[in-house]
Design a protein around this motif. Structure first.
Motif, short mmCIF file in Angstrom:
data_model
loop_
_atom_site.label_atom_id
_atom_site.label_comp_id
_atom_site.label_asym_id
_atom_site.label_seq_id
_atom_site.Cartn_x
_atom_site.Cartn_y
_atom_site.Cartn_z
N ASN A 134 4.78 20.36 22.46
CA ASN A 134 5.87 20.23 21.46
C ASN A 134 7.03 19.39 21.98
O ASN A 134 8.20 19.73 21.82
CB ASN A 134 6.36 21.62 21.04
CG ASN A 134 5.36 22.32 20.14
OD1 ASN A 134 4.50 21.69 19.55
ND2 ASN A 134 5.47 23.63 20.04
N ARG A 135 6.66 18.28 22.60
CA ARG A 135 7.67 17.34 23.08
C ARG A 135 7.15 15.92 22.86
O ARG A 135 5.95 15.66 23.05
CB ARG A 135 7.95 17.56 24.57
CG ARG A 135 9.09 16.69 25.08
CD ARG A 135 9.57 17.15 26.42
NE ARG A 135 10.69 16.36 26.88
CZ ARG A 135 11.28 16.53 28.05
NH1 ARG A 135 10.88 17.51 28.85
NH2 ARG A 135 12.30 15.79 28.43
N LEU A 136 8.05 15.04 22.48
CA LEU A 136 7.64 13.69 22.12
C LEU A 136 8.07 12.66 23.16
O LEU A 136 9.07 12.83 23.85
CB LEU A 136 8.23 13.32 20.75
CG LEU A 136 7.83 14.21 19.59
CD1 LEU A 136 8.60 13.83 18.33
CD2 LEU A 136 6.34 14.12 19.33
N ALA A 137 7.28 11.60 23.25
CA ALA A 137 7.60 10.45 24.10
C ALA A 137 7.45 9.19 23.27
O ALA A 137 6.63 9.13 22.35
CB ALA A 137 6.68 10.41 25.32
N GLU A 138 8.25 8.18 23.58
CA GLU A 138 8.18 6.95 22.80
C GLU A 138 6.85 6.22 22.99
O GLU A 138 6.35 5.58 22.08
CB GLU A 138 9.34 6.02 23.20
CG GLU A 138 10.68 6.47 22.66
CD GLU A 138 11.79 5.49 22.96
OE1 GLU A 138 12.72 5.40 22.15
OE2 GLU A 138 11.73 4.82 24.00
N GLY A 188 12.00 20.29 24.19
CA GLY A 188 13.02 19.43 24.77
C GLY A 188 13.20 18.12 24.02
O GLY A 188 12.50 17.83 23.04
N LYS A 189 14.14 17.34 24.51
CA LYS A 189 14.47 16.06 23.89
C LYS A 189 13.40 15.01 24.22
O LYS A 189 12.45 15.28 24.96
CB LYS A 189 15.84 15.60 24.37
CG LYS A 189 16.96 16.56 24.02
CD LYS A 189 18.30 16.08 24.56
CE LYS A 189 19.42 17.06 24.23
NZ LYS A 189 20.73 16.62 24.76
N LEU A 190 13.60 13.83 23.69
CA LEU A 190 12.69 12.72 23.97
C LEU A 190 12.54 12.54 25.47
O LEU A 190 13.51 12.63 26.22
CB LEU A 190 13.25 11.44 23.35
CG LEU A 190 12.42 10.17 23.49
CD1 LEU A 190 11.17 10.26 22.63
CD2 LEU A 190 13.24 8.95 23.09
N VAL A 191 11.31 12.30 25.92
CA VAL A 191 11.03 12.15 27.35
C VAL A 191 11.92 11.08 27.97
O VAL A 191 12.04 9.97 27.45
CB VAL A 191 9.54 11.79 27.56
CG1 VAL A 191 9.30 11.27 28.97
CG2 VAL A 191 8.68 13.01 27.28
N GLY A 192 12.57 11.43 29.09
CA GLY A 192 13.45 10.50 29.79
C GLY A 192 12.71 9.62 30.77
O GLY A 192 11.51 9.80 31.03
N SER A 193 13.44 8.69 31.37
CA SER A 193 12.83 7.70 32.28
C SER A 193 12.23 8.36 33.52
O SER A 193 11.22 7.89 34.05
CB SER A 193 13.87 6.65 32.68
OG SER A 193 14.99 7.26 33.29
N HIS A 194 12.84 9.46 34.01
CA HIS A 194 12.34 10.11 35.23
C HIS A 194 10.94 10.69 35.01
O HIS A 194 10.06 10.54 35.86
CB HIS A 194 13.30 11.19 35.69
CG HIS A 194 13.57 12.24 34.66
ND1 HIS A 194 14.32 12.01 33.54
CD2 HIS A 194 13.15 13.54 34.56
CE1 HIS A 194 14.38 13.10 32.80
NE2 HIS A 194 13.67 14.04 33.39
N LEU A 195 10.75 11.29 33.87
CA LEU A 195 9.43 11.86 33.55
C LEU A 195 8.43 10.76 33.22
O LEU A 195 7.25 10.84 33.57
CB LEU A 195 9.57 12.83 32.38
CG LEU A 195 8.43 13.82 32.13
CD1 LEU A 195 8.09 14.60 33.39
CD2 LEU A 195 8.81 14.79 31.02
#
Length: 336
Positions: free
Chosen positions: A147-151, A125-132
């Motif tokens: 296999n998912r990135l977060a800032e 998936g895309k960059l982790v959003g605020s909800h997650l």
């Protein structure tokens, strides 16, 4: 109709609490009464409502596996390994497909926040959003990313070193004599695909080659997209002599387009695909691929999640695994 605890209590002439104690092998129930209750339960094929029991005990022995793409063969393989790991410790999985839609992801996240599952593994998936991100702030929410990135490093994560993988592929082609290597990658707003592109750029820069933007093509993850990517690139000013595809399905379409155009692999174009799956294994000539350690990704992420659920992980962990380049005929040396 499924028999309930209340039905068994009525048949046995006892209170529901007595039935519950008998079925859970707890003290406070006479031997004859317990045998009577167990006999009724067996005769009527009684199955406890695991979710209801879990909500009461704040543990369900179920986890959510949230996929960004259901049509990714690699993701499906990870799910299979996760299911096997879960069964070994009497856990079940609930499979959730978001199709990269944030609203769907929010809905599935509510399963965790309402204690309907003990934890959740988010794959791709895309960059982790605020909800997650907000969900990660609560210690009660056990979350592992695959296999998912977060800032920010708020998540326990298991990653494939995508940059290194594509770097390996490009260096291999360069060593074989190919100089004009095209990259067919996924969407530009996907950080995982960005990492793959970085590996490609690094290999070319180290070899002293000028980066040709016409040879970098971003598209979606479908078979049709891979087919169209070839048609687009072949019409550009710089004609490649090799292709690296970063997705399984785009690889299938790319190879199909090359063959439909009357070209030969690797005589006209060398090809390196992504994912050592049933789809890529049937390609002729045998396809050189980057193979992810899918079983290891699944096992490590599940073990991390169990530790989070049981409060056995003292800090957020990040583990990076390397893909392997499996060299086959499709990338043989251009100059023999």
């Amino acid at each position: 109709m499924q028999i309930t605890l209340k039905d068994i209590a009525r048949m046995a002439g006892v209170a529901e609490s007595t039935v519950s104690r008998a079925l859970n092998d707890k003290k406070g129930v006479g031997k004859e009464t317990k045998l009577k209750i167990l006999k009724i339960a067996k005769e009527h094929n009684y199955r406890p409502n695991q979710l209801a029991r879990g909500l009461a005990a704040k543990k369900t022995n179920m986890i959510a596996v949230v996929l960004s793409e259901m049509d990714s063969p690699g993701n499906i393989e990870i799910v299979k390994y996760l299911e096997k790991a879960a069964e070994n410790v009497n856990y079940q999985i609930i499979l959730c497909n978001t199709n990269n839609q944030q609203e769907k992801e929010k809905t599935y996240l509510s399963l965790l926040e309402s204690n309907q599952v003990d934890g959740a593994i988010f794959i791709g998936g895309k960059l982790v959003g605020s909800h997650l991100l907000r969900a990660s702030f609560s210690n009660e929410n056990s979350i592992v990313l695959v296999n998912r990135l977060a800032e920010e490093n708020f998540f326990t994560t298991v990653l494939t070193d995508y940059s290194n993988g594509i770097y390996q592929a490009a260096k291999h082609l360069l060593k074989e004599g190919y100089q004009k290597i095209a990259l067919v990658s996924g969407p530009k707003d996907n950080l995982v695909e960005e990492e793959k592109t970085n590996g490609y750029l690094q290999a070319l820069e180290e070899s002293g080659l000028k980066i040709k933007e016409d040879l970098i093509y971003s598209t979606d993850s479908s078979r049709e997209a891979g087919y169209n990517a070839f048609l687009k690139i072949i019409e550009s000013e710089v004609i490649p002599d090799a292709f690296i595809s970063t997705k399984e399905l785009t690889t299938i379409g790319l190879v199909e387009a090359i063959k439909m155009g009357g070209y030969f692999i690797p005589d006209d174009f060398a090809v390196i695909g992504y994912g050592d799956s049933i789809l890529t294994s049937i390609i002729e000539p045998p396809l050189t691929v980057l193979s992810e350690p899918l079983e290891e990704l699944a096992k490590k992420s599940f073990n991390f999640l169990l530790k989070l659920i049981n409060d056995d992980l003292d800090s957020k962990k990040i583990e990076v695994l390397n893909p392997s380049l499996i060299i086959r005929d499709s990338s043989l040396a251009k100059y023999n």
